[in-house]
Design a protein around this motif. Structure first.
Motif: not given
Length: 305
Positions: A129-136
């Protein structure tokens, strides 16, 4: 934002980013054990695990009112994973935290961790829904969440439970350096993972992490810290709650029909000062769009879901 979420629209990354960063700043400045003051005549609502069940979260707000200065809430961990609207749930709670910092309290649960998010769906959902950098970014903010709360020096609220040793004081919890992934043992681990047991003493945990603790452990902890009650979450219950340990411990769980298959009710607890007598409200699940639980989970687990 909530109306968009109801209609399965995503929030623009820019706004999501602002909400998460602002929440990080607020949480970072808080202690590991937060003292909550509820003025006489005022009420305070405690909710348990929500696990990405957005439509049941919004139903709580329908039943009990939106969070505001006059209607404060504490959500007691496990906001994400399993349910497939975890991103919407966490952004809703974080947005209320930004709007009314003293009306939205958030405790860390065992699912606010990288290892759990990788397996049980939150990581996959954020990437989708957002992107990989939001996971961190979310992982970092989860490390800022307080570990426990005390209302009016009387009610101790924690996601999991109590400890493998006697003599733990509130000051010991205040002193925990929480800005990390949860360790495999020690006070922080036990706060997030432990469960009550019917027999006295302590035993191994059915989860393989934390421990099981009996009524004597609960009573001793309350006595040594001059407290009246422990409220915790972490376990699904048929009625959304369970009162054990001679009335000194309440489990509250706020995800009804958990994972769309358990058939349980959800519950929340209302406390009114000065008595702080727990008023428990059970509620049933509401319909949600046809997105299955664990839709974003690790593929291996999805085979069994």
């Amino acid at each position: 934002m909530i109306d968009d979420f109801r209609n399965q629209k995503c929030l623009h990354k820019r706004y999501a980013y602002q909400i998460v960063l602002q929440t990080r700043e607020i949480l970072r400045s808080m202690p590991s054990l937060v003292d909550v003051t509820v003025p006489n005549g005022s009420k305070f609502t405690v909710c348990g695990d929500v696990h990405g069940q957005l439509f049941d979260l919004l139903n709580i707000f329908e039943l009990n009112g939106l969070p505001s200065e006059d209607n404060p809430y504490l959500f007691n961990g496990d906001f994400v994973d399993r349910g497939s609207f975890s991103l919407e749930v966490i952004l809703t709670l974080f947005a209320f935290k930004c709007m009314y910092p003293s009306a939205m309290y958030l405790s860390r649960g065992n699912h606010e961790s990288k290892s759990m998010n990788k397996i049980y769906g939150f990581e996959g959902e954020v990437k989708s829904k957002l992107n990989d950098s939001f996971v961190e970014l979310f992982a970092e903010v989860f490390c800022c969440l307080p570990l426990a709360h005390v209302i009016n020096d009387k009610v101790f609220i924690v996601h999991g439970g109590l400890f493998s040793v006697d003599g733990v004081k509130l000051s010991d919890i205040r002193a925990i350096d929480r800005f990390c992934e949860p360790p495999e043992e020690g006070l922080m681990c036990e706060l997030l993972w432990s469960d009550p047991q019917p027999q006295r003493g302590r035993g191994p945990s059915k989860r393989g992490v934390g421990l099981s603790f009996g009524e004597d452990v609960t009573k001793r902890f309350l006595q040594e810290n001059n407290l009246d009650l422990v409220v915790r979450s972490h376990e699904v219950k048929d009625d959304g709650y369970e009162i054990t340990h001679d009335g000194k411990l309440i489990t509250v769980f706020s995800a009804p029909n958990y994972c769309d298959q358990m058939g349980n009710k959800g519950a929340y607890i209302r406390f009114k000062a000065p008595e702080l007598k727990p008023d428990i409200v059970s509620f049933s699940a509401v319909p949600h769009p046809d997105v299955k639980p664990m839709a974003y989970a690790n593929n291996f687990l999805r085979m069994f879901a």
